[in-house]
Every structure is written in C-alpha cells, then in structure tokens.
Design a protein around this motif. Structure first.
Motif, PDB file in Angstrom:
ATOM      1  N   UNK A  64       0.802  -1.234   0.000  1.00 21.38           N
ATOM      2  CA  UNK A  64       0.000   0.000   0.000  1.00 21.38           C
ATOM      3  C   UNK A  64       0.833   1.281   0.000  1.00 21.38           C
ATOM      4  N   UNK A  65       2.074   1.213   0.472  1.00 19.14           N
ATOM      5  CA  UNK A  65       2.884   2.431   0.564  1.00 19.14           C
ATOM      6  C   UNK A  65       3.213   3.038  -0.792  1.00 19.14           C
ATOM      7  N   UNK A  66       3.248   2.236  -1.849  1.00 21.39           N
ATOM      8  CA  UNK A  66       3.581   2.804  -3.163  1.00 21.39           C
ATOM      9  C   UNK A  66       2.453   3.676  -3.701  1.00 21.39           C
ATOM     10  N   UNK A  67       1.241   3.519  -3.159  1.00 25.79           N
ATOM     11  CA  UNK A  67       0.106   4.329  -3.592  1.00 25.79           C
ATOM     12  C   UNK A  67      -0.160   5.498  -2.651  1.00 25.79           C
ATOM     13  N   UNK A  68       0.594   5.570  -1.546  1.00 25.64           N
ATOM     14  CA  UNK A  68       0.342   6.603  -0.554  1.00 25.64           C
ATOM     15  C   UNK A  68       0.557   7.975  -1.159  1.00 25.64           C
ATOM     16  N   UNK A  69      -0.457   8.811  -1.022  1.00 31.78           N
ATOM     17  CA  UNK A  69      -0.408  10.150  -1.592  1.00 31.78           C
ATOM     18  C   UNK A  69       0.454  11.048  -0.726  1.00 31.78           C
ATOM     19  N   UNK A  70       1.320  11.807  -1.359  1.00 34.17           N
ATOM     20  CA  UNK A  70       2.151  12.767  -0.635  1.00 34.17           C
ATOM     21  C   UNK A  70       1.293  13.840   0.014  1.00 34.17           C
ATOM     22  N   UNK A  71       0.208  14.216  -0.638  1.00 34.24           N
ATOM     23  CA  UNK A  71      -0.676  15.250  -0.093  1.00 34.24           C
ATOM     24  C   UNK A  71      -1.324  14.821   1.202  1.00 34.24           C
ATOM     25  N   UNK A  72      -1.475  13.509   1.379  1.00 26.41           N
ATOM     26  CA  UNK A  72      -2.075  13.022   2.623  1.00 26.41           C
ATOM     27  C   UNK A  72      -1.139  13.254   3.807  1.00 26.41           C
ATOM     28  N   UNK A  73       0.171  13.253   3.561  1.00 33.56           N
ATOM     29  CA  UNK A  73       1.131  13.420   4.636  1.00 33.56           C
ATOM     30  C   UNK A  73       1.222  14.869   5.101  1.00 33.56           C
ATOM     31  N   UNK A  74       0.889  15.812   4.229  1.00 35.11           N
ATOM     32  CA  UNK A  74       0.948  17.232   4.561  1.00 35.11           C
ATOM     33  C   UNK A  74      -0.462  17.715   4.876  1.00 35.11           C
ATOM     34  N   UNK A  75      -0.654  18.147   6.094  1.00 39.30           N
ATOM     35  CA  UNK A  75      -1.956  18.675   6.464  1.00 39.30           C
ATOM     36  C   UNK A  75      -1.795  20.168   6.723  1.00 39.30           C
ATOM     37  N   UNK A  76      -2.526  20.941   5.952  1.00 39.51           N
ATOM     38  CA  UNK A  76      -2.461  22.388   6.115  1.00 39.51           C
ATOM     39  C   UNK A  76      -3.478  22.829   7.143  1.00 39.51           C
ATOM     40  N   UNK A  77      -3.067  23.783   7.935  1.00 34.39           N
ATOM     41  CA  UNK A  77      -4.017  24.413   8.842  1.00 34.39           C
ATOM     42  C   UNK A  77      -4.617  25.598   8.109  1.00 34.39           C
ATOM     43  N   UNK A  78      -5.894  25.586   8.002  1.00 36.40           N
ATOM     44  CA  UNK A  78      -6.561  26.708   7.333  1.00 36.40           C
ATOM     45  C   UNK A  78      -7.063  27.650   8.409  1.00 36.40           C
ATOM     46  N   UNK A  79      -6.425  28.763   8.494  1.00 40.63           N
ATOM     47  CA  UNK A  79      -6.799  29.758   9.505  1.00 40.63           C
ATOM     48  C   UNK A  79      -7.321  31.004   8.797  1.00 40.63           C
ATOM     49  N   UNK A  80      -8.146  31.701   9.492  1.00 46.04           N
ATOM     50  CA  UNK A  80      -8.690  32.948   8.972  1.00 46.04           C
ATOM     51  C   UNK A  80      -7.610  34.010   8.987  1.00 46.04           C
ATOM     52  N   UNK A  81      -7.402  34.668   7.870  1.00 49.05           N
ATOM     53  CA  UNK A  81      -6.438  35.751   7.780  1.00 49.05           C
ATOM     54  C   UNK A  81      -7.197  37.036   7.457  1.00 49.05           C
ATOM     55  N   UNK A  82      -7.253  37.957   8.415  1.00 53.36           N
ATOM     56  CA  UNK A  82      -7.982  39.193   8.156  1.00 53.36           C
ATOM     57  C   UNK A  82      -7.253  40.049   7.111  1.00 53.36           C
ATOM     58  N   UNK A  83      -8.005  40.729   6.295  1.00 52.70           N
ATOM     59  CA  UNK A  83      -7.458  41.590   5.256  1.00 52.70           C
ATOM     60  C   UNK A  83      -7.792  43.028   5.603  1.00 52.70           C
ATOM     61  N   UNK A  84      -6.755  43.881   5.616  1.00 51.24           N
ATOM     62  CA  UNK A  84      -6.986  45.291   5.910  1.00 51.24           C
ATOM     63  C   UNK A  84      -7.307  46.015   4.621  1.00 51.24           C
ATOM     64  N   UNK A  85      -8.318  46.858   4.684  1.00 52.34           N
ATOM     65  CA  UNK A  85      -8.740  47.601   3.506  1.00 52.34           C
ATOM     66  C   UNK A  85      -8.351  49.051   3.658  1.00 52.34           C
TER      67      UNK A  85
END
Length: 85
Positions: A64-85
C-alpha cells in the motif's frame, strides 16, 4: 449458492465498482473504502471515475505504501487571515 456464484463472477471481472472493490479488498463499509481511496490515491477509471482495476487493487494490497499520496502526509491548517482595507 447461486448468489455466491454470481458474486464470484462479478469479482472475476477486471473493472470493479466502489462496492465490489470494497468487498474485494475486505472492507464492509463502502464509505470507509472511499476515504482509503482518497488517502492512498488509488487510481480510479471510467468517465465518472467510479471503476477500479482489479490488478491495481492487487498491487495496492501487496504494497500500500507505493500508492500513498504525498498530499495526505501534509496537512495544512486553514486559519482565517484578516485583510486590511
């Protein structure tokens, strides 16, 4: 016995549906198998990407390791980023 024979002929096919592929790989839950397909990046085929090659599933079950997706190993934290106007 007739149901078992029909199922065995379905599994003998090269192209399997999600349900057939899940059962072929030993999973009773199709939803759990869907999450594994995403995690391991198992190739899907067909115009709707809803078919699996039985030979690729055999390879995945062997290693199964040969099919393991690289994207699965990287988990991004999606945080709110305020935008100044």
């Amino acid at each position: 016995i007739i149901v078992g024979v029909k199922f065995m002929t379905d599994i003998q096919q090269r192209w399997l549906t999600f349900k057939q592929a899940a059962h072929y790989c030993g999973y009773h839950s199709v939803n759990h198998f869907r999450s594994i397909v995403k995690d391991y990046n198992i190739p899907r085929h067909g115009p709707r990407h809803n078919r699996f090659d039985r030979f690729e599933l055999d390879e995945w079950m062997k290693n199964p390791d040969i099919f393991l997706s690289y994207n699965h190993l990287i988990k991004r934290k999606r945080a709110f980023t305020p935008v100044k106007v």
